[in-house]
Design an enzyme around this catalytic site. Structure first.
Site, PDB file in Angstrom:
ATOM      1  CB  ALA A  18      -0.865  -0.029   1.255  1.00 35.94           C
TER       2      ALA A  18
ATOM      3  N   GLY B 100       0.219  -4.973   0.568  1.00 40.75           N
ATOM      4  CA  GLY B 100      -0.906  -4.890  -0.365  1.00 40.75           C
ATOM      5  C   GLY B 100      -0.558  -5.455  -1.736  1.00 40.75           C
TER       6      GLY B 100
ATOM      7  CD  GLU C  22      -2.927  -7.549   2.077  1.00 39.59           C
ATOM      8  OE1 GLU C  22      -2.482  -6.396   1.912  1.00 39.59           O
ATOM      9  OE2 GLU C  22      -3.656  -7.866   3.029  1.00 39.59           O
TER      10      GLU C  22
ATOM     11  CD  GLU D 272       0.913  -6.035   5.310  1.00 37.91           C
ATOM     12  OE1 GLU D 272       1.671  -6.978   5.622  1.00 37.91           O
ATOM     13  OE2 GLU D 272       0.298  -5.999   4.238  1.00 37.91           O
TER      14      GLU D 272
HETATM   15  N1  3HC Z   1       4.594   3.494   0.055  1.00 35.10           N
HETATM   16  C1  3HC Z   1       5.092   4.690  -0.256  1.00 35.10           C
HETATM   17  N2  3HC Z   1       6.371   4.896  -0.599  1.00 35.10           N
HETATM   18  C2  3HC Z   1       7.180   3.856  -0.627  1.00 35.10           C
HETATM   19  C3  3HC Z   1       6.736   2.549  -0.296  1.00 35.10           C
HETATM   20  C4  3HC Z   1       5.376   2.390   0.060  1.00 35.10           C
HETATM   21  N3  3HC Z   1       4.866   1.197   0.365  1.00 35.10           N
HETATM   22  N4  3HC Z   1       7.767   1.697  -0.392  1.00 35.10           N
HETATM   23  C5  3HC Z   1       8.826   2.432  -0.779  1.00 35.10           C
HETATM   24  N5  3HC Z   1       8.475   3.714  -0.920  1.00 35.10           N
HETATM   25  C6  3HC Z   1       9.329   4.817  -1.355  1.00 35.10           C
HETATM   26  C7  3HC Z   1      10.420   5.140  -0.356  1.00 35.10           C
HETATM   27  O1  3HC Z   1       9.944   6.057   0.607  1.00 35.10           O
HETATM   28  C8  3HC Z   1      11.489   5.723  -1.241  1.00 35.10           C
HETATM   29  O2  3HC Z   1      11.147   7.044  -1.518  1.00 35.10           O
HETATM   30  P1  3HC Z   1      12.289   8.176  -1.723  1.00 35.10           P
HETATM   31  O3  3HC Z   1      13.097   7.680  -2.886  1.00 35.10           O
HETATM   32  O4  3HC Z   1      11.501   9.389  -1.956  1.00 35.10           O
HETATM   33  O5  3HC Z   1      13.056   8.185  -0.449  1.00 35.10           O
HETATM   34  C9  3HC Z   1      11.359   4.937  -2.539  1.00 35.10           C
HETATM   35  O6  3HC Z   1      10.037   4.366  -2.506  1.00 35.10           O
HETATM   36  C10 3HC Z   1      12.348   3.802  -2.690  1.00 35.10           C
HETATM   37  O7  3HC Z   1      12.323   3.007  -1.530  1.00 35.10           O
HETATM   38  P2  3HC Z   1      13.651   2.413  -0.893  1.00 35.10           P
HETATM   39  O8  3HC Z   1      14.681   3.458  -0.780  1.00 35.10           O
HETATM   40  O9  3HC Z   1      13.225   1.697   0.338  1.00 35.10           O
HETATM   41  O10 3HC Z   1      14.077   1.377  -2.041  1.00 35.10           O
HETATM   42  P3  3HC Z   1      14.667  -0.076  -1.924  1.00 35.10           P
HETATM   43  O11 3HC Z   1      14.857  -0.548  -3.307  1.00 35.10           O
HETATM   44  O12 3HC Z   1      15.804  -0.092  -0.963  1.00 35.10           O
HETATM   45  O13 3HC Z   1      13.519  -0.969  -1.255  1.00 35.10           O
HETATM   46  C11 3HC Z   1      11.325  -1.863  -0.953  1.00 35.10           C
HETATM   47  C12 3HC Z   1      12.327  -1.188  -1.905  1.00 35.10           C
HETATM   48  C13 3HC Z   1      11.825  -3.269  -0.567  1.00 35.10           C
HETATM   49  C14 3HC Z   1      10.022  -1.977  -1.646  1.00 35.10           C
HETATM   50  C15 3HC Z   1      11.213  -1.031   0.343  1.00 35.10           C
HETATM   51  O14 3HC Z   1      10.968   0.314  -0.018  1.00 35.10           O
HETATM   52  C16 3HC Z   1      10.119  -1.446   1.272  1.00 35.10           C
HETATM   53  O15 3HC Z   1      10.317  -2.354   2.056  1.00 35.10           O
HETATM   54  N6  3HC Z   1       8.964  -0.746   1.217  1.00 35.10           N
HETATM   55  C17 3HC Z   1       7.880  -0.943   2.139  1.00 35.10           C
HETATM   56  C18 3HC Z   1       7.112  -2.161   1.828  1.00 35.10           C
HETATM   57  C19 3HC Z   1       5.991  -2.310   2.795  1.00 35.10           C
HETATM   58  O16 3HC Z   1       6.127  -2.187   4.000  1.00 35.10           O
HETATM   59  N7  3HC Z   1       4.808  -2.604   2.276  1.00 35.10           N
HETATM   60  C20 3HC Z   1       3.661  -2.814   3.070  1.00 35.10           C
HETATM   61  C21 3HC Z   1       2.927  -1.542   3.197  1.00 35.10           C
HETATM   62  S1  3HC Z   1       1.555  -1.678   4.298  1.00 35.10           S
HETATM   63  C22 3HC Z   1       0.377  -2.437   3.365  1.00 35.10           C
HETATM   64  O17 3HC Z   1       0.632  -2.847   2.275  1.00 35.10           O
HETATM   65  C23 3HC Z   1      -0.962  -2.512   3.982  1.00 35.10           C
HETATM   66  C24 3HC Z   1      -1.830  -3.444   3.221  1.00 35.10           C
HETATM   67  O18 3HC Z   1      -1.864  -4.684   3.858  1.00 35.10           O
HETATM   68  C25 3HC Z   1      -3.211  -2.914   3.104  1.00 35.10           C
END
Ligand code: 3HC
Ligand code: NAI
Length: 680
Positions: free
Chosen positions: A66, A105, A108, A128
């Site tokens: 998400a 997400g 999912e 999450e």
């Molecule tokens: N939402 C918004 N922005 C995000 C994001 C997300 N889920 N994931 C990454 N970004 C952004 C980062 O803030 C960063 O922005 P910036 O360049 O402006 O600083 C850019 O994307 C690149 O991210 P990274 O520097 O972390 O890049 P990497 O290549 O090192 O890693 C990744 C990529 C493995 C995807 C890592 O970013 C990550 O782990 N992201 C989070 C994933 C996550 O937690 N997803 C679950 C979200 S909660 C959810 O999905 C709820 C659902 O169940 C409803």
């Protein structure tokens, strides 16, 4: 190709409708993606020429979750529920083609598809909990239906991703595609169609969630989560997949997800997610600053730290030369490294050949001259200024012109060390944390004269060796140890008012730390920085050291240790302390837990404020990252500075004064302006 909206395209490849998401950088499942998916699925459903639908993503990854920046904001348009329902309503088979990371997400959405194929390097996870949440788009109900309960529990409760082979073995994906993902996915679809296979809704798969899972859930819930709420909520939601019909399970998940979203713990963890990404941005060193190539590294000293430091580079495939004074010290140091690698191999982390491969990157030496071709040399010798200066002066002579010279000192002044060289612009601190091959924090200490390209090189290098690099300024103990010392001083004062070491440690454990301060000393060694000649039998630490109780390595310190290194409060320590109270005329009092925690946290916050005031850290959130990765500060509390903002800086200031500490000018200023650290 038809553009559905700014982030979604629809095209036809033969009899397959192809939906492509293109929402850089990580294809987060924001509003536009959800709206685009629904509209594209509708259109594909109406396309009589399309017999199946393929969902694929452009750029570096499949949907990585998400959009975290949307959380807490009011949304218009499709939510997660409508997106799931749309997939479930599709009559044509929908196949997800996955590369990069299908997280949260993203996974999912993939599980809403009827089949999943992936490249071998793809990763799958429900991270999450790391944001204080639980999966909120059906993950807790669909994942166990695909993988079975144990794997699903492991994934949602730990947040750790799994690789494609694991995903295939557990039924999360249907095929690993060799070669081009889209071609492979289209071939998979043709096979599906020719086998007469149609839509297969995950929600309808009941087999893996039918049965008696009580012992598995009881065990999962019995794990000590040290105050961290989200894992237990995630486990409860997965349990509902085994107890309730699908739609009721989804309703349970939704309710829990929304409650978690409003929780203080999730707020703190989301803050840390962005803090960790901000930490690599340095105000006056732009992202395009040139960096120096680091192809070969030297390490001086193969003691506790040197060996671990060298392992980081060997793990990343960078050759390292380790220099010691004597052959036996070198042999011992390299022997410890080999033992560590063998231990990892025995645990199945990698093969015996991999141990040999990593060891092959390490070369031992007894002469500084062997460092002449290194691009970076890290000194990890005894913590004494005269020794460090002597080493740096010698290094300056043998190291090549552009080589970076770094010190792993815990407390000493990098600027003074740099004066021993003719290249202070190429000197900095690289402060690793013990054990150096494990701890993720790397304090990068910028000296007065350190060149920007050297700073940029070190920040980049941190990523190469999988560390979180935090830039800090020169000060006694830099950021982490300086604040730790403030905490430890206050703890020592409490010992002399009536507390036992384990009373203080227990309060820190209850707060969420993995370990108390005195147990940490026992681990590090009580003799670190203690000298016999300067001991006055005046503190508990003096007495322990004088009695040869130097911590875990001698089987006793503040605590006593059994052969498995299990700690128990020591009657010897208790007697020492009671004798000390008697000698100093202390009338011991029982210190309440609330007072203990205030006196363990406020001094740290006050010191953190001084660090900011002196410009020794770029931002308050950098300090929180230091505490998260260097000292195990409970992530769900966001770090000491975030915690301070949360409880109110006026409360902190009042506490600092009450306990007789000198308040930081910045703390006083922020309170008078009714501001927070996050406003800086
Ligand atoms: N939402 C918004 N922005 C995000 C994001 C997300 N889920 N994931 C990454 N970004 C952004 C980062 O803030 C960063 O922005 P910036 O360049 O402006 O600083 C850019 O994307 C690149 O991210 P990274 O520097 O972390 O890049 P990497 O290549 O090192 O890693 C990744 C990529 C493995 C995807 C890592 O970013 C990550 O782990 N992201 C989070 C994933 C996550 O937690 N997803 C679950 C979200 S909660 C959810 O999905 C709820 C659902 O169940 C409803
Ligand atoms: P240690 O005593 O375990 O190892 C130091 C090693 O350096 C010894 O093996 C010694 O033989 C060698 N050495 C000393 N002078 C040398 C020279 N001139 N040439 C070559 N080798 C030489 O010490 P430790 O704990 O590894 O600490 C090293 C540095 O790292 C210190 O500055 C310390 O403050 C810092 N540090 C220590 C941490 C810890 O938890 N132990 C954590 C972070 C930093």
């Amino acid at each position: 190709m038809t553009a559905i909206n700014s982030v979604t395209d629809l095209s036809r490849e033969g009899d397959v409708a192809v939906i492509t998401i293109n929402n850089p950088p990580v294809n987060a499942l924001g509003q536009a993606v959800r709206d685009g998916l629904i509209a594209a699925l509708d259109k594909a459903a109406q396309d009589d020429g399309a017999k199946a639908i393929l969902l694929i993503c452009a750029g570096r990854t499949f949907i990585a979750g998400a959009d975290i920046s949307e959380f807490g904001k009011k949304l218009s348009g499709a939510g997660f529920m409508e997106t799931q329902d749309k997939f479930d309503a599709m009559k044509k088979p929908v196949v997800a083609a996955i590369h990069g990371t299908a997280l949260g997400g993203g996974l999912e959405v993939a599980m809403c598809c009827h089949y999943r194929v992936a490249v071998a390097s793809a990763k799958f996870g429900q991270p999450e909990v790391n944001l204080g949440l639980i999966p909120g788009a059906g993950g807790t109900q669909r994942l166990p239906r695909l993988t079975g309960v144990p794997k699903a529990l492991e994934m949602v409760a730990t947040g750790k991703p799994i690789g494609a082979p694991d995903a295939l073995a557990n039924g999360l994906i249907d095929e690993i595609v060799p070669g081009d993902l889209k071609e492979g996915a289209l071939a998979f679809i043709q096979k599906l169609l020719s086998d007469g296979k149609g839509a297969r809704r995950t929600r309808d798969l009941q087999e893996k969630v039918t049965g008696d899972f009580a012992p598995i859930f009881t065990f999962a819930k019995s794990q000590n989560m040290r105050g961290f709420e989200a894992p237990l909520d995630a486990i409860n939601a997965v349990e509902m997949a085994t107890k309730l019909p699908f739609d009721e399970g989804i309703t349970f998940e939704q309710k829990t997800f929304l409650a978690r979203m409003m929780s203080a713990q999730s707020g703190a963890l989301r803050y840390l997610f962005f803090a960790e990404r901000k930490v690599s941005k340095i105000p006056d060193v732009s992202d395009d600053t040139a960096t120096l190539p680091i192809k070969k590294v030297g390490v001086i000293g193969a003691g506790t730290m040197g060996g671990g430091i060298a392992m980081n580079f060997a793990n990343a495939g960078i050759p390292v030369t380790i220099v010691e004074m004597k052959q036996n010290a070198l042999d011992r140091g390299l022997g410890v490294v080999k033992k560590n690698y063998d231990g990892s191999a025995a645990k199945g982390r990698f093969t015996a050949e991999e141990v040999d491969r990593r060891m092959s990157f390490l070369t031992g030496s007894l002469t500084f001259e062997d460092l002449s071709d290194c691009d970076l040399i890290i000194e990890a010798v005894f913590e004494r200024m005269d020794v460090k200066k002597d080493v740096f002066a010698k290094l300056d002579k043998v190291a090549k012109k552009d080589a970076i010279l770094a010190s792993n000192t815990s407390f000493l002044n990098i600027d003074e060390i740099a004066t021993a060289t003719s290249r202070p612009d190429h000197v900095l601190g690289l402060h690793f944390f013990s054990p150096a091959n494990v701890m993720k924090l790397l304090e990068i200490v910028r000296g007065e004269k350190t060149a920007k390209e050297v700073v940029a090189t070190a920040m980049k290098l941190a990523k190469t060796i999988s560390k979180v690099g935090v830039l800090v300024g020169v000060a006694h103990g830099f950021v982490g140890n300086r604040m730790l010392e403030a905490r430890a001083n206050e703890a020592d004062k409490m010992l002399m008012e009536g507390a036992m070491p384990w009373d203080i440690d227990q309060v820190l454990l209850d707060f969420g730390y993995p370990m108390g301060g005195y147990a940490m000393w026992d681990l590090a060694g009580l003799d670190l920085g203690w000298a016999k000649e300067e001991s006055h039998s005046d503190t508990l630490r003096d007495l322990e050291n004088e009695a040869g109780r130097k911590g875990q390595k001698t089987g006793a310190g503040y605590y006593d240790y059994d052969e498995k290194r299990k700690a128990t409060p020591s009657p010897v320590t208790e007697k020492m302390l009671k004798d000390l109270w008697a000698k100093k005329g202390v009338s011991p009092r029982q210190i309440p837990a609330q007072e203990i925690i205030e006196r363990q946290i406020y001094p740290m916050i006050n010191e953190g404020a001084k660090i900011l005031e002196e410009g020794k850290a770029s931002r308050a959130s950098d300090i929180d990252i230091v505490w998260l990765y260097g000292y195990g500060f409970p992530a769900w509390r966001g770090g000491p500075m975030y915690y301070a903002d949360a409880i109110g800086l006026d409360t902190v200031l009042a506490g600092v004064k009450k306990y007789g500490l000198k308040p930081s000018a910045l703390l006083e200023k922020l309170v008078s302006e009714k501001k927070k650290f996050s406003d800086l």
